[in-house]
Write a protein that holds these residues in place. Sequence first.
Motif, PDB file in Angstrom:
ATOM      1  N   ASP A  74      29.051  56.639  43.374  1.00  0.00           N
ATOM      2  CA  ASP A  74      29.517  57.880  42.742  1.00  0.00           C
ATOM      3  C   ASP A  74      28.360  58.587  42.057  1.00  0.00           C
ATOM      4  OD1 ASP A  74      32.083  57.205  43.568  1.00  0.00           O
ATOM      5  OD2 ASP A  74      32.695  56.472  41.589  1.00  0.00           O
TER       6      ASP A  74
ATOM      7  N   HIS B 154      29.266  51.623  39.349  1.00  0.00           N
ATOM      8  CA  HIS B 154      29.716  52.574  40.371  1.00  0.00           C
ATOM      9  C   HIS B 154      28.529  53.440  40.793  1.00  0.00           C
ATOM     10  CE1 HIS B 154      34.095  51.739  40.259  1.00  0.00           C
ATOM     11  NE2 HIS B 154      33.693  51.122  39.154  1.00  0.00           N
TER      12      HIS B 154
ATOM     13  N   ASP C  97      27.248  51.401  47.205  1.00  0.00           N
ATOM     14  CA  ASP C  97      28.448  51.999  46.639  1.00  0.00           C
ATOM     15  C   ASP C  97      28.698  51.369  45.275  1.00  0.00           C
ATOM     16  OD1 ASP C  97      30.720  53.581  46.382  1.00  0.00           O
ATOM     17  OD2 ASP C  97      31.984  52.061  47.302  1.00  0.00           O
ATOM     18  N   ARG C  98      29.321  50.211  45.236  1.00  0.00           N
ATOM     19  CA  ARG C  98      29.530  49.504  43.978  1.00  0.00           C
ATOM     20  C   ARG C  98      28.608  48.292  43.932  1.00  0.00           C
ATOM     21  NH1 ARG C  98      36.078  49.758  43.322  1.00  0.00           N
ATOM     22  NH2 ARG C  98      36.169  52.029  43.276  1.00  0.00           N
TER      23      ARG C  98
END
Length: 114
Positions: free
Chosen positions: A70, A67, A83-84
């Motif tokens: 984040d 992740h 993002d991922r």
Amino acid sequence: MTGFLTTHVLDTARGRPAAGLRIELHALDGDASRHVTTAVTNADGRTDGPILPGDAFAHGTYELTFHAGDYLRALGADDAFLDRVPIRFAMTQDAHYHVPLLLSPFGYSTYRGS
């Protein structure tokens, strides 16, 4: 000897381990995906133990999902491209598999480590 899986994340843009990054591990069987575990990296950019220890190890295809978005947004990288980051791989031997991630806001690389 049984196998096991470890990982770590290095923040190459900051030149340090990526602490506090969430990682999910899924076992794959064709189109089916089964969640195995979730871990968060420690101050050294590693999980506190193997993300898949020997007592849970099984041959097969797996996917680690990092992740990254984040983590990067928490550091103030509002323009982060990633993002991922999914990394899909096969474990076919009773061995130590190590799958590290080298991460920056705009790119990544990985390899089978030792």
